[in-house]
Design a protein around this motif. Sequence first.
Motif, PDB file in Angstrom:
ATOM      1  N   LEU A  45       0.798  -1.223   0.000  1.00 56.67           N
ATOM      2  CA  LEU A  45       0.000   0.000   0.000  1.00 56.67           C
ATOM      3  C   LEU A  45       0.834   1.277   0.000  1.00 56.67           C
ATOM      4  O   LEU A  45       0.568   2.193  -0.787  1.00 56.67           O
ATOM      5  N   ILE A  46       1.833   1.368   0.831  1.00 52.68           N
ATOM      6  CA  ILE A  46       2.637   2.594   0.918  1.00 52.68           C
ATOM      7  C   ILE A  46       3.330   2.884  -0.409  1.00 52.68           C
ATOM      8  O   ILE A  46       3.452   4.034  -0.816  1.00 52.68           O
ATOM      9  N   LYS A  47       3.747   1.838  -1.108  1.00 50.53           N
ATOM     10  CA  LYS A  47       4.429   2.025  -2.395  1.00 50.53           C
ATOM     11  C   LYS A  47       3.465   2.409  -3.516  1.00 50.53           C
ATOM     12  O   LYS A  47       3.897   2.876  -4.563  1.00 50.53           O
ATOM     13  N   GLU A  48       2.177   2.206  -3.300  1.00 49.17           N
ATOM     14  CA  GLU A  48       1.207   2.422  -4.372  1.00 49.17           C
ATOM     15  C   GLU A  48       0.168   3.497  -4.051  1.00 49.17           C
ATOM     16  O   GLU A  48      -0.942   3.482  -4.578  1.00 49.17           O
ATOM     17  N   THR A  49       0.521   4.449  -3.208  1.00 51.26           N
ATOM     18  CA  THR A  49      -0.436   5.498  -2.843  1.00 51.26           C
ATOM     19  C   THR A  49      -0.832   6.366  -4.042  1.00 51.26           C
ATOM     20  O   THR A  49      -1.882   7.001  -4.002  1.00 51.26           O
ATOM     21  N   ASP A  50      -0.019   6.361  -5.088  1.00 51.74           N
ATOM     22  CA  ASP A  50      -0.360   7.140  -6.283  1.00 51.74           C
ATOM     23  C   ASP A  50      -1.609   6.603  -6.977  1.00 51.74           C
ATOM     24  O   ASP A  50      -2.215   7.305  -7.780  1.00 51.74           O
ATOM     25  N   LYS A  51      -2.043   5.408  -6.638  1.00 50.87           N
ATOM     26  CA  LYS A  51      -3.247   4.818  -7.231  1.00 50.87           C
ATOM     27  C   LYS A  51      -4.527   5.232  -6.497  1.00 50.87           C
ATOM     28  O   LYS A  51      -5.625   4.938  -6.957  1.00 50.87           O
ATOM     29  N   LEU A  52      -4.374   5.904  -5.365  1.00 51.94           N
ATOM     30  CA  LEU A  52      -5.532   6.305  -4.572  1.00 51.94           C
ATOM     31  C   LEU A  52      -6.084   7.625  -5.085  1.00 51.94           C
ATOM     32  O   LEU A  52      -5.341   8.564  -5.345  1.00 51.94           O
ATOM     33  N   GLU A  53      -7.386   7.670  -5.230  1.00 54.72           N
ATOM     34  CA  GLU A  53      -8.056   8.884  -5.701  1.00 54.72           C
ATOM     35  C   GLU A  53      -7.861  10.013  -4.691  1.00 54.72           C
ATOM     36  O   GLU A  53      -7.791   9.783  -3.485  1.00 54.72           O
ATOM     37  N   ARG A  74      -1.706   3.660   8.524  1.00 52.10           N
ATOM     38  CA  ARG A  74      -0.476   3.898   7.761  1.00 52.10           C
ATOM     39  C   ARG A  74      -0.596   5.094   6.827  1.00 52.10           C
ATOM     40  O   ARG A  74       0.397   5.737   6.520  1.00 52.10           O
ATOM     41  N   LEU A  75      -1.809   5.364   6.369  1.00 51.43           N
ATOM     42  CA  LEU A  75      -2.026   6.441   5.399  1.00 51.43           C
ATOM     43  C   LEU A  75      -2.485   7.745   6.040  1.00 51.43           C
ATOM     44  O   LEU A  75      -2.762   8.714   5.346  1.00 51.43           O
ATOM     45  N   ALA A  76      -2.553   7.779   7.343  1.00 47.57           N
ATOM     46  CA  ALA A  76      -3.138   8.924   8.066  1.00 47.57           C
ATOM     47  C   ALA A  76      -2.459  10.252   7.771  1.00 47.57           C
ATOM     48  O   ALA A  76      -3.084  11.303   7.909  1.00 47.57           O
ATOM     49  N   THR A  77      -1.213  10.246   7.360  1.00 45.50           N
ATOM     50  CA  THR A  77      -0.503  11.507   7.124  1.00 45.50           C
ATOM     51  C   THR A  77      -0.701  12.058   5.710  1.00 45.50           C
ATOM     52  O   THR A  77      -0.261  13.171   5.425  1.00 45.50           O
ATOM     53  N   LEU A  78      -1.360  11.306   4.851  1.00 46.93           N
ATOM     54  CA  LEU A  78      -1.605  11.820   3.498  1.00 46.93           C
ATOM     55  C   LEU A  78      -2.625  12.953   3.553  1.00 46.93           C
ATOM     56  O   LEU A  78      -3.567  12.915   4.352  1.00 46.93           O
ATOM     57  N   PRO A  79      -2.471  13.968   2.698  1.00 46.59           N
ATOM     58  CA  PRO A  79      -3.391  15.107   2.715  1.00 46.59           C
ATOM     59  C   PRO A  79      -4.851  14.721   2.455  1.00 46.59           C
ATOM     60  O   PRO A  79      -5.751  15.348   2.985  1.00 46.59           O
ATOM     61  N   ASN A  80      -5.077  13.686   1.655  1.00 44.96           N
ATOM     62  CA  ASN A  80      -6.452  13.298   1.330  1.00 44.96           C
ATOM     63  C   ASN A  80      -6.998  12.222   2.269  1.00 44.96           C
ATOM     64  O   ASN A  80      -8.072  11.679   2.034  1.00 44.96           O
ATOM     65  N   ALA A  81      -6.299  11.929   3.367  1.00 46.79           N
ATOM     66  CA  ALA A  81      -6.736  10.888   4.299  1.00 46.79           C
ATOM     67  C   ALA A  81      -8.104  11.183   4.903  1.00 46.79           C
ATOM     68  O   ALA A  81      -8.790  10.267   5.350  1.00 46.79           O
ATOM     69  N   ILE A  82      -8.527  12.435   4.889  1.00 45.13           N
ATOM     70  CA  ILE A  82      -9.850  12.784   5.404  1.00 45.13           C
ATOM     71  C   ILE A  82     -10.958  12.105   4.596  1.00 45.13           C
ATOM     72  O   ILE A  82     -12.060  11.898   5.088  1.00 45.13           O
TER      73      ILE A  82
END
Length: 100
Positions: A45-53, A74-82
């Motif tokens: 997942l961490i390596k493929e975050t570019d696939k997340l809308e 694991r993804l909580a720090t991404l800007p779109n995690a909301i």
Amino acid sequence: MNNIDATALKKLLASGEEIQLVDVREDWEHEVFNIGGLNIPLGNLIKETDKLEKDISVIFYCEKGIRSVIALQRLATLPNAINFYNLTGGMQAWRNAQDI
């Protein structure tokens, strides 16, 4: 952490609202049964975050809802995690939910 239950997700899918489903189970689990969407095993997942809308809700699921919770952590720090949601109870809850 945002959660959605299986009944609410079924209604959301029936409404036609644009969402992204992400199955964080292993490939073989996804092949056996899935509700659609992208299969990105938790370990990748961490390596493929570019696939997340970025601009729509992204709903993560697994078999019981445990790995999908870990995914959200694991993804909580991404800007779109909301916009990220966990399918509470995973595929087990999905199979047990009443049809809408």
